[in-house]
Design a protein around this motif. Structure first.
Motif, PDB file in Angstrom:
ATOM      1  N   LEU A  87       0.833  -1.203   0.000  1.00 24.50           N
ATOM      2  CA  LEU A  87       0.000   0.000   0.000  1.00 24.50           C
ATOM      3  C   LEU A  87       0.866   1.251   0.000  1.00 24.50           C
ATOM      4  O   LEU A  87       0.629   2.187  -0.762  1.00 24.50           O
ATOM      5  CB  LEU A  87      -0.938   0.011   1.209  1.00 24.50           C
ATOM      6  N   LEU A  88       1.882   1.278   0.847  1.00 24.95           N
ATOM      7  CA  LEU A  88       2.766   2.444   0.909  1.00 24.95           C
ATOM      8  C   LEU A  88       3.487   2.659  -0.419  1.00 24.95           C
ATOM      9  O   LEU A  88       3.678   3.811  -0.841  1.00 24.95           O
ATOM     10  CB  LEU A  88       3.771   2.292   2.047  1.00 24.95           C
ATOM     11  N   GLN A  89       3.858   1.590  -1.094  1.00 22.25           N
ATOM     12  CA  GLN A  89       4.469   1.716  -2.420  1.00 22.25           C
ATOM     13  C   GLN A  89       3.453   2.254  -3.418  1.00 22.25           C
ATOM     14  O   GLN A  89       3.773   3.130  -4.225  1.00 22.25           O
ATOM     15  CB  GLN A  89       5.015   0.368  -2.885  1.00 22.25           C
ATOM     16  N   PHE A  90       2.232   1.750  -3.352  1.00 23.22           N
ATOM     17  CA  PHE A  90       1.177   2.165  -4.269  1.00 23.22           C
ATOM     18  C   PHE A  90       0.877   3.652  -4.148  1.00 23.22           C
ATOM     19  O   PHE A  90       0.680   4.338  -5.150  1.00 23.22           O
ATOM     20  CB  PHE A  90      -0.088   1.332  -4.002  1.00 23.22           C
ATOM     21  N   ILE A  91       0.845   4.167  -2.929  1.00 25.70           N
ATOM     22  CA  ILE A  91       0.537   5.590  -2.744  1.00 25.70           C
ATOM     23  C   ILE A  91       1.802   6.435  -2.639  1.00 25.70           C
ATOM     24  O   ILE A  91       1.748   7.600  -2.263  1.00 25.70           O
ATOM     25  CB  ILE A  91      -0.410   5.831  -1.550  1.00 25.70           C
ATOM     26  N   GLN A  92       2.930   5.840  -2.991  1.00 26.70           N
ATOM     27  CA  GLN A  92       4.222   6.521  -3.114  1.00 26.70           C
ATOM     28  C   GLN A  92       4.699   7.145  -1.810  1.00 26.70           C
ATOM     29  O   GLN A  92       5.188   8.272  -1.779  1.00 26.70           O
ATOM     30  CB  GLN A  92       4.172   7.547  -4.235  1.00 26.70           C
ATOM     31  N   LEU A  93       4.567   6.391  -0.728  1.00 23.65           N
ATOM     32  CA  LEU A  93       5.069   6.844   0.568  1.00 23.65           C
ATOM     33  C   LEU A  93       6.134   5.910   1.132  1.00 23.65           C
ATOM     34  O   LEU A  93       6.631   6.143   2.224  1.00 23.65           O
ATOM     35  CB  LEU A  93       3.920   6.946   1.579  1.00 23.65           C
ATOM     36  N   SER A  94       6.492   4.876   0.399  1.00 27.00           N
ATOM     37  CA  SER A  94       7.398   3.858   0.937  1.00 27.00           C
ATOM     38  C   SER A  94       8.798   4.381   1.219  1.00 27.00           C
ATOM     39  O   SER A  94       9.512   3.821   2.044  1.00 27.00           O
ATOM     40  CB  SER A  94       7.473   2.654   0.002  1.00 27.00           C
ATOM     41  N   SER A  95       9.215   5.460   0.574  1.00 26.24           N
ATOM     42  CA  SER A  95      10.572   5.961   0.779  1.00 26.24           C
ATOM     43  C   SER A  95      10.665   6.991   1.910  1.00 26.24           C
ATOM     44  O   SER A  95      11.761   7.415   2.273  1.00 26.24           O
ATOM     45  CB  SER A  95      11.102   6.581  -0.516  1.00 26.24           C
ATOM     46  N   LEU A  96       9.535   7.369   2.475  1.00 20.95           N
ATOM     47  CA  LEU A  96       9.545   8.367   3.547  1.00 20.95           C
ATOM     48  C   LEU A  96      10.081   7.781   4.848  1.00 20.95           C
ATOM     49  O   LEU A  96       9.803   6.638   5.187  1.00 20.95           O
ATOM     50  CB  LEU A  96       8.135   8.912   3.790  1.00 20.95           C
ATOM     51  N   LYS A  97      10.828   8.579   5.557  1.00 18.60           N
ATOM     52  CA  LYS A  97      11.320   8.200   6.884  1.00 18.60           C
ATOM     53  C   LYS A  97      10.379   8.777   7.937  1.00 18.60           C
ATOM     54  O   LYS A  97       9.678   9.757   7.709  1.00 18.60           O
ATOM     55  CB  LYS A  97      12.728   8.765   7.106  1.00 18.60           C
ATOM     56  N   GLY A  98      10.364   8.158   9.091  1.00 20.83           N
ATOM     57  CA  GLY A  98       9.614   8.699  10.210  1.00 20.83           C
ATOM     58  C   GLY A  98       8.108   8.602  10.068  1.00 20.83           C
ATOM     59  O   GLY A  98       7.393   9.468  10.563  1.00 20.83           O
ATOM     60  N   ILE A  99       7.614   7.549   9.405  1.00 15.41           N
ATOM     61  CA  ILE A  99       6.161   7.398   9.308  1.00 15.41           C
ATOM     62  C   ILE A  99       5.701   6.258  10.208  1.00 15.41           C
ATOM     63  O   ILE A  99       6.450   5.335  10.509  1.00 15.41           O
ATOM     64  CB  ILE A  99       5.672   7.186   7.864  1.00 15.41           C
ATOM     65  N   ALA A 100       4.470   6.376  10.637  1.00 15.05           N
ATOM     66  CA  ALA A 100       3.835   5.336  11.444  1.00 15.05           C
ATOM     67  C   ALA A 100       2.518   4.978  10.768  1.00 15.05           C
ATOM     68  O   ALA A 100       1.875   5.822  10.142  1.00 15.05           O
ATOM     69  CB  ALA A 100       3.586   5.834  12.857  1.00 15.05           C
ATOM     70  N   VAL A 101       2.147   3.708  10.897  1.00 15.86           N
ATOM     71  CA  VAL A 101       0.930   3.213  10.250  1.00 15.86           C
ATOM     72  C   VAL A 101       0.059   2.523  11.295  1.00 15.86           C
ATOM     73  O   VAL A 101       0.543   1.720  12.094  1.00 15.86           O
ATOM     74  CB  VAL A 101       1.269   2.218   9.113  1.00 15.86           C
ATOM     75  N   ALA A 102      -1.227   2.840  11.252  1.00 15.09           N
ATOM     76  CA  ALA A 102      -2.204   2.147  12.088  1.00 15.09           C
ATOM     77  C   ALA A 102      -3.286   1.588  11.166  1.00 15.09           C
ATOM     78  O   ALA A 102      -3.691   2.237  10.201  1.00 15.09           O
ATOM     79  CB  ALA A 102      -2.824   3.087  13.103  1.00 15.09           C
ATOM     80  N   VAL A 103      -3.712   0.369  11.449  1.00 18.40           N
ATOM     81  CA  VAL A 103      -4.801  -0.261  10.713  1.00 18.40           C
ATOM     82  C   VAL A 103      -5.928  -0.484  11.712  1.00 18.40           C
ATOM     83  O   VAL A 103      -5.746  -1.153  12.730  1.00 18.40           O
ATOM     84  CB  VAL A 103      -4.362  -1.598  10.077  1.00 18.40           C
ATOM     85  N   ASN A 104      -7.068   0.123  11.424  1.00 16.91           N
ATOM     86  CA  ASN A 104      -8.225   0.046  12.319  1.00 16.91           C
ATOM     87  C   ASN A 104      -7.845   0.446  13.742  1.00 16.91           C
ATOM     88  O   ASN A 104      -8.182  -0.224  14.708  1.00 16.91           O
ATOM     89  CB  ASN A 104      -8.850  -1.351  12.261  1.00 16.91           C
ATOM     90  N   GLN A 105      -7.111   1.531  13.847  1.00 20.42           N
ATOM     91  CA  GLN A 105      -6.703   2.166  15.106  1.00 20.42           C
ATOM     92  C   GLN A 105      -5.711   1.334  15.922  1.00 20.42           C
ATOM     93  O   GLN A 105      -5.537   1.582  17.107  1.00 20.42           O
ATOM     94  CB  GLN A 105      -7.927   2.542  15.945  1.00 20.42           C
ATOM     95  N   GLN A 106      -5.057   0.369  15.284  1.00 18.56           N
ATOM     96  CA  GLN A 106      -4.021  -0.430  15.938  1.00 18.56           C
ATOM     97  C   GLN A 106      -2.704  -0.172  15.211  1.00 18.56           C
ATOM     98  O   GLN A 106      -2.585  -0.451  14.013  1.00 18.56           O
ATOM     99  CB  GLN A 106      -4.350  -1.930  15.877  1.00 18.56           C
ATOM    100  N   VAL A 107      -1.714   0.364  15.929  1.00 17.36           N
ATOM    101  CA  VAL A 107      -0.417   0.646  15.321  1.00 17.36           C
ATOM    102  C   VAL A 107       0.222  -0.659  14.872  1.00 17.36           C
ATOM    103  O   VAL A 107       0.216  -1.654  15.601  1.00 17.36           O
ATOM    104  CB  VAL A 107       0.500   1.391  16.318  1.00 17.36           C
ATOM    105  N   VAL A 108       0.756  -0.643  13.654  1.00 16.35           N
ATOM    106  CA  VAL A 108       1.447  -1.807  13.099  1.00 16.35           C
ATOM    107  C   VAL A 108       2.946  -1.500  13.127  1.00 16.35           C
ATOM    108  O   VAL A 108       3.390  -0.563  12.452  1.00 16.35           O
ATOM    109  CB  VAL A 108       0.990  -2.096  11.650  1.00 16.35           C
ATOM    110  N   PRO A 109       3.721  -2.252  13.902  1.00 16.57           N
ATOM    111  CA  PRO A 109       5.171  -2.010  13.938  1.00 16.57           C
ATOM    112  C   PRO A 109       5.790  -2.195  12.552  1.00 16.57           C
ATOM    113  O   PRO A 109       5.377  -3.086  11.791  1.00 16.57           O
ATOM    114  CB  PRO A 109       5.694  -3.067  14.914  1.00 16.57           C
TER     115      PRO A 109
END
Length: 67
Positions: free
Chosen positions: A21-43
């Protein structure tokens, strides 16, 4: 299938992972990002193994510097 990313609807393939998904929306190269799926942080180490499901709500935030 459709997922909601930061309140924007995206159509993605079934079995899409957080990493894909991050590659698809062109965010995979960003540093310092955090992702949560359904309000649960994914390490970060689990991004490649975390498969998204229809109607999942993904929140992506990026750390910023400031003082």
């Amino acid at each position: 299938m459709e997922v909601l990313v930061n309140n924007k609807l995206y159509a993605v393939q079934p079995e899409t992972t957080v990493t894909a998904l991050l590659q698809f929306i062109q965010l995979s190269s960003l540093k310092g990002i955090a992702v949560a799926v359904n309000q649960q942080v994914v390490p970060r180490p689990e991004w490649a193994a975390t498969v998204l499901h229809p109607a999942d709500q993904i929140t992506i935030i990026q750390a910023t510097q400031g003082g």
